[in-house]
Scaffold this motif. Structure first.
Motif, PDB file in Angstrom:
ATOM      1  N   VAL A 139       0.841  -1.193   0.000  1.00  0.00           N
ATOM      2  CA  VAL A 139       0.000   0.000   0.000  1.00  0.00           C
ATOM      3  C   VAL A 139       0.878   1.245   0.000  1.00  0.00           C
ATOM      4  CG1 VAL A 139      -2.043  -1.018   1.063  1.00  0.00           C
ATOM      5  CG2 VAL A 139      -0.223  -0.174   2.526  1.00  0.00           C
ATOM      6  N   ASN A 141       0.950   5.783  -0.041  1.00  0.00           N
ATOM      7  CA  ASN A 141       0.211   7.005   0.215  1.00  0.00           C
ATOM      8  C   ASN A 141      -0.406   7.473  -1.106  1.00  0.00           C
ATOM      9  OD1 ASN A 141       0.073  10.133   0.249  1.00  0.00           O
ATOM     10  ND2 ASN A 141       0.211   9.560   2.408  1.00  0.00           N
ATOM     11  N   PRO A 142      -1.666   7.860  -1.099  1.00  0.00           N
ATOM     12  CA  PRO A 142      -2.339   8.235  -2.355  1.00  0.00           C
ATOM     13  C   PRO A 142      -1.678   9.376  -3.110  1.00  0.00           C
ATOM     14  CG  PRO A 142      -3.947   7.889  -0.612  1.00  0.00           C
ATOM     15  CD  PRO A 142      -2.598   7.888   0.043  1.00  0.00           C
ATOM     16  N   GLN A 147       0.661   4.147  -9.848  1.00  0.00           N
ATOM     17  CA  GLN A 147      -0.606   3.425  -9.917  1.00  0.00           C
ATOM     18  C   GLN A 147      -0.404   1.921  -9.932  1.00  0.00           C
ATOM     19  OE1 GLN A 147      -3.606   4.951  -9.751  1.00  0.00           O
ATOM     20  NE2 GLN A 147      -2.538   6.923  -9.567  1.00  0.00           N
ATOM     21  N   VAL A 223      -7.365   1.036   3.107  1.00  0.00           N
ATOM     22  CA  VAL A 223      -7.595   1.120   1.660  1.00  0.00           C
ATOM     23  C   VAL A 223      -9.083   1.348   1.397  1.00  0.00           C
ATOM     24  CG1 VAL A 223      -7.480  -0.144  -0.530  1.00  0.00           C
ATOM     25  CG2 VAL A 223      -5.595  -0.314   1.117  1.00  0.00           C
ATOM     26  N   GLY A 226     -10.166   4.785   1.867  1.00  0.00           N
ATOM     27  CA  GLY A 226      -9.603   5.773   0.967  1.00  0.00           C
ATOM     28  C   GLY A 226      -8.355   6.465   1.477  1.00  0.00           C
ATOM     29  N   ARG A 229      -3.653   3.572  -0.946  1.00  0.00           N
ATOM     30  CA  ARG A 229      -3.902   2.934  -2.235  1.00  0.00           C
ATOM     31  C   ARG A 229      -3.181   1.588  -2.258  1.00  0.00           C
ATOM     32  NH1 ARG A 229      -1.451   6.373  -6.096  1.00  0.00           N
ATOM     33  NH2 ARG A 229      -3.347   7.633  -6.014  1.00  0.00           N
ATOM     34  N   LEU A 231      -1.643  -1.646  -4.219  1.00  0.00           N
ATOM     35  CA  LEU A 231      -1.104  -1.949  -5.543  1.00  0.00           C
ATOM     36  C   LEU A 231      -1.084  -3.440  -5.863  1.00  0.00           C
ATOM     37  CD1 LEU A 231       1.956   0.502  -5.750  1.00  0.00           C
ATOM     38  CD2 LEU A 231      -0.439   0.915  -6.379  1.00  0.00           C
TER      39      LEU A 231
END
Length: 333
Positions: A139, A141-142, A147, A223, A226, A229, A231
């Protein structure tokens, strides 16, 4: 008149009495203790703060053991020093079955990560039962401009030692998983250890670090909310808990395969009868529908393997991660 039959009867009685007496005397205090085990509260020592995967599995199984045994099963958290504090604490208690240690992958890494340990990992502790196995999830940080795992690897390649991965502590599952990713991807990244998964995730959410490969049980709620993120998952196959996520190997890092395991250990001199009794109780606990459903909801599977099989497994893991430490120069930062 001399009665041979009476004398024979008396001899048989005396011999029988002697055998019974010898049998009673031969029963050692440890045999008696094993037969009555447990007769008081049992403690499970966890080398991490409350809330992490090891803590969750220890408390879940501990509750079932308490119901089975009719005795309290208490979880005591002793985080720090890559599990060494908790390990030393357990080894400082009597080997009577009333204090166990819950360990993860880091326990198998420590012998090669540290130049010296105040105990012998294989000689001083013995496996009792596997509680659970659990894949991790990568995971970020957004705000990090990636992506996919491939994006992350490219970014790390362009910025050697500038991409920071967090862990729940030196030699923990998240440390090993991150070091393995850097090794397999052929990039250099910086490691920042924390005292547990919760503070590491807190700093990741705040943007103080870039990513973590953390057990799916603790990372996925963030996740879904929100805050992070996801992967990819770390295991060789996709997780039913997040089937949309590829594995790290599928995402471009060939040969990557990592899943955390959570094992119950006891001091090596603990009586074999107590080891067996505890192993059987754990097997009964993780076989219940309630715990299987609980574990499944966390993306985990119930542990398997006899004490002897787990001893061989642990030895193999120590060798496996010794090779990783030597190949990567992994350090206890």
């Amino acid at each position: 008149m001399f009665n041979l039959n009476r004398l024979h009867a008396r001899s048989l009685f005396a011999a029988s009495l002697a055998l019974i007496t010898a049998s009673v005397c031969a029963q050692s205090p440890s045999d008696a203790a094993s037969a009555s085990f447990p007769s008081k509260a049992v403690k499970l020592v966890v080398p991490f703060p409350p809330g992490g995967a090891a803590d969750v599995f220890a408390r879940t199984v501990g509750q079932k053991l308490s119901e089975d045994w009719g005795q309290p099963v208490l979880v005591e958290n002793k985080p720090g020093a890559g599990g060494r504090i908790a390990t030393r604490a357990v080894l400082g208690t009597p080997a009577d079955g009333y204090t166990f240690l819950v360990v993860t992958v880091g326990h198998a890494v420590n012998p090669s990560l540290y130049s010296s340990l105040p105990y012998d990992t294989e000689r001083d502790l013995t496996p009792v039962a596997m509680l659970a196995t659990l894949p991790s999830v990568l995971v970020v940080n957004p705000t990090l401009p990636v992506q996919s795992v491939s994006d992350l690897v490219k970014l790390a390649g362009s910025k050697p030692n500038q991409i920071i991965y967090a862990s729940s502590g030196n030699a923990t599952t998240s440390h090993v998983a991150g070091a393995l990713l850097a090794s397999r991807a052929g990039v250099q990244m910086m490691h920042v250890p924390y005292k547990g998964s919760a503070p590491a995730l807190t700093d990741l959410i705040a943007g103080q670090v870039n990513f973590i490969i953390d057990p799916i049980a603790t990372a996925m709620p963030h996740v879904r909310a929100g805050r992070l993120r996801a992967l990819a998952v770390s295991s060789a196959r996709r997780s039913p808990l997040a089937p949309e996520l590829p594995t790290i190997a599928e995402a471009g890092v060939a040969g990557y395969d990592f899943a955390a395991w959570f094992m119950l250990l006891a001091p090596a001199k603990t009586p074999g009868a107590i080891i067996d009794k505890t192993h059987q109780a754990v097997v009964r606990a993780v076989s219940t529908d309630a715990i299987r459903k609980n574990f499944s909801g966390r993306g985990a599977e119930a542990g398997q393997g006899s004490p002897a099989e787990l001893k061989a497994f642990l030895s193999a893991e120590i060798r496996r991660y010794g090779e990783l430490v030597r190949a990567t120069g992994m350090k206890a930062d």
